[in-house]
Scaffold this motif. Sequence first.
Motif, PDB file in Angstrom:
ATOM      1  N   UNK A  33      46.968  31.864  33.814  1.00 46.03           N
ATOM      2  CA  UNK A  33      47.766  31.428  34.959  1.00 46.03           C
ATOM      3  C   UNK A  33      48.275  32.636  35.744  1.00 46.03           C
ATOM      4  N   UNK A  34      48.745  33.658  35.027  1.00 46.08           N
ATOM      5  CA  UNK A  34      49.251  34.855  35.700  1.00 46.08           C
ATOM      6  C   UNK A  34      48.167  35.523  36.538  1.00 46.08           C
ATOM      7  N   UNK A  35      46.958  35.654  35.967  1.00 44.36           N
ATOM      8  CA  UNK A  35      45.857  36.287  36.707  1.00 44.36           C
ATOM      9  C   UNK A  35      45.428  35.429  37.892  1.00 44.36           C
ATOM     10  N   UNK A  36      45.457  34.112  37.721  1.00 44.27           N
ATOM     11  CA  UNK A  36      45.031  33.208  38.796  1.00 44.27           C
ATOM     12  C   UNK A  36      45.998  33.247  39.962  1.00 44.27           C
ATOM     13  N   UNK A  37      47.297  33.259  39.663  1.00 45.91           N
ATOM     14  CA  UNK A  37      48.298  33.307  40.720  1.00 45.91           C
ATOM     15  C   UNK A  37      48.205  34.623  41.480  1.00 45.91           C
ATOM     16  N   UNK A  38      48.019  35.708  40.743  1.00 46.50           N
ATOM     17  CA  UNK A  38      48.022  37.038  41.361  1.00 46.50           C
ATOM     18  C   UNK A  38      46.756  37.313  42.150  1.00 46.50           C
ATOM     19  N   UNK A  39      45.588  36.945  41.574  1.00 46.06           N
ATOM     20  CA  UNK A  39      44.330  37.400  42.152  1.00 46.06           C
ATOM     21  C   UNK A  39      43.372  36.291  42.558  1.00 46.06           C
ATOM     22  N   UNK A  40      43.733  35.050  42.292  1.00 46.14           N
ATOM     23  CA  UNK A  40      42.896  33.960  42.757  1.00 46.14           C
ATOM     24  C   UNK A  40      42.047  33.297  41.689  1.00 46.14           C
ATOM     25  N   UNK A  41      41.286  32.320  42.137  1.00 46.62           N
ATOM     26  CA  UNK A  41      40.522  31.451  41.246  1.00 46.62           C
ATOM     27  C   UNK A  41      39.507  32.210  40.401  1.00 46.62           C
ATOM     28  N   UNK A  42      38.730  33.092  41.019  1.00 46.76           N
ATOM     29  CA  UNK A  42      37.689  33.791  40.266  1.00 46.76           C
ATOM     30  C   UNK A  42      38.280  34.662  39.170  1.00 46.76           C
ATOM     31  N   UNK A  43      39.404  35.303  39.457  1.00 50.84           N
ATOM     32  CA  UNK A  43      40.051  36.141  38.436  1.00 50.84           C
ATOM     33  C   UNK A  43      40.480  35.303  37.248  1.00 50.84           C
ATOM     34  N   UNK A  44      41.037  34.119  37.522  1.00 55.79           N
ATOM     35  CA  UNK A  44      41.444  33.238  36.428  1.00 55.79           C
ATOM     36  C   UNK A  44      40.270  32.752  35.613  1.00 55.79           C
ATOM     37  N   UNK A  45      39.171  32.417  36.285  1.00 56.83           N
ATOM     38  CA  UNK A  45      37.994  31.924  35.570  1.00 56.83           C
ATOM     39  C   UNK A  45      37.332  33.028  34.749  1.00 56.83           C
ATOM     40  N   UNK A  46      37.309  34.254  35.284  1.00 52.58           N
ATOM     41  CA  UNK A  46      36.750  35.373  34.524  1.00 52.58           C
ATOM     42  C   UNK A  46      37.619  35.665  33.300  1.00 52.58           C
ATOM     43  N   UNK A  47      38.942  35.611  33.468  1.00 50.91           N
ATOM     44  CA  UNK A  47      39.845  35.793  32.329  1.00 50.91           C
ATOM     45  C   UNK A  47      39.615  34.703  31.285  1.00 50.91           C
ATOM     46  N   UNK A  48      39.382  33.483  31.751  1.00 49.43           N
ATOM     47  CA  UNK A  48      39.082  32.358  30.868  1.00 49.43           C
ATOM     48  C   UNK A  48      37.825  32.642  30.042  1.00 49.43           C
ATOM     49  N   UNK A  49      36.799  33.173  30.695  1.00 51.98           N
ATOM     50  CA  UNK A  49      35.564  33.502  29.986  1.00 51.98           C
ATOM     51  C   UNK A  49      35.805  34.588  28.932  1.00 51.98           C
ATOM     52  N   UNK A  50      36.580  35.605  29.296  1.00 54.31           N
ATOM     53  CA  UNK A  50      36.868  36.664  28.343  1.00 54.31           C
ATOM     54  C   UNK A  50      37.620  36.166  27.125  1.00 54.31           C
ATOM     55  N   UNK A  51      38.614  35.323  27.363  1.00 55.88           N
ATOM     56  CA  UNK A  51      39.414  34.780  26.267  1.00 55.88           C
ATOM     57  C   UNK A  51      38.553  33.961  25.323  1.00 55.88           C
TER      58      UNK A  51
END
Length: 216
Positions: A33-51
Amino acid sequence: MEFVIPNPANLALFVSAALVLLVIPGPSVLYIVAQSIEQGRRAGLVSDLGIHTATLVHVGAAALGLSALLASSALAFGIVKYAGAAYLVWLGLKKLCTPPTPAAIDAAPRRRRYARLYRDGFIVNLLNPKTALFFLAFLPQFVDVGRGHVAMQIVFLGLLFTALGLVSDACYALAASAAGRWLRQSRGYLAAERYLGGALLIGLGITAAFTGSSKK
């Protein structure tokens, strides 16, 4: 070797229990959520993949019995636990100590490389012994021992849980990125964003370090 999965009744119970657990936000969700709010949808989805790439590592460890070793060793648990907490705190401090450029208030938020976002998400979840212990405690409850091939059943359930988690966390990322677009229109939020994001990461690290200090 024949591929064996749990019986349909156990599988249905597992999916129901997994969905209930996944809708409750935990540290990984808050990170996305923090990455998505700060940098947008793609950042949140990439973080999701990493996790959830790291989740696959925990699934493999559970199947191989490495999670049992982690659970039985207070020293190993402590090392992994505090390494993960320290990494979160380091990310937060790094954010706090990196002031935005003077033009950043009026410009679009600076994007980090997706490879770095993926790496950070992977490390955050990899260095979370609670994830390993979760799989050790949760997955075996739905294994049908009578069918044999227990390790294969654990792998199947772990892969299914990872897929469900990938989808549910992606929903959080999409919702948070939509909220982020609205928040980024606020000059006050843009000015304070690094403090909010840094404090959130540090808070996650402190929570990871001091919540459930006993390996049991």
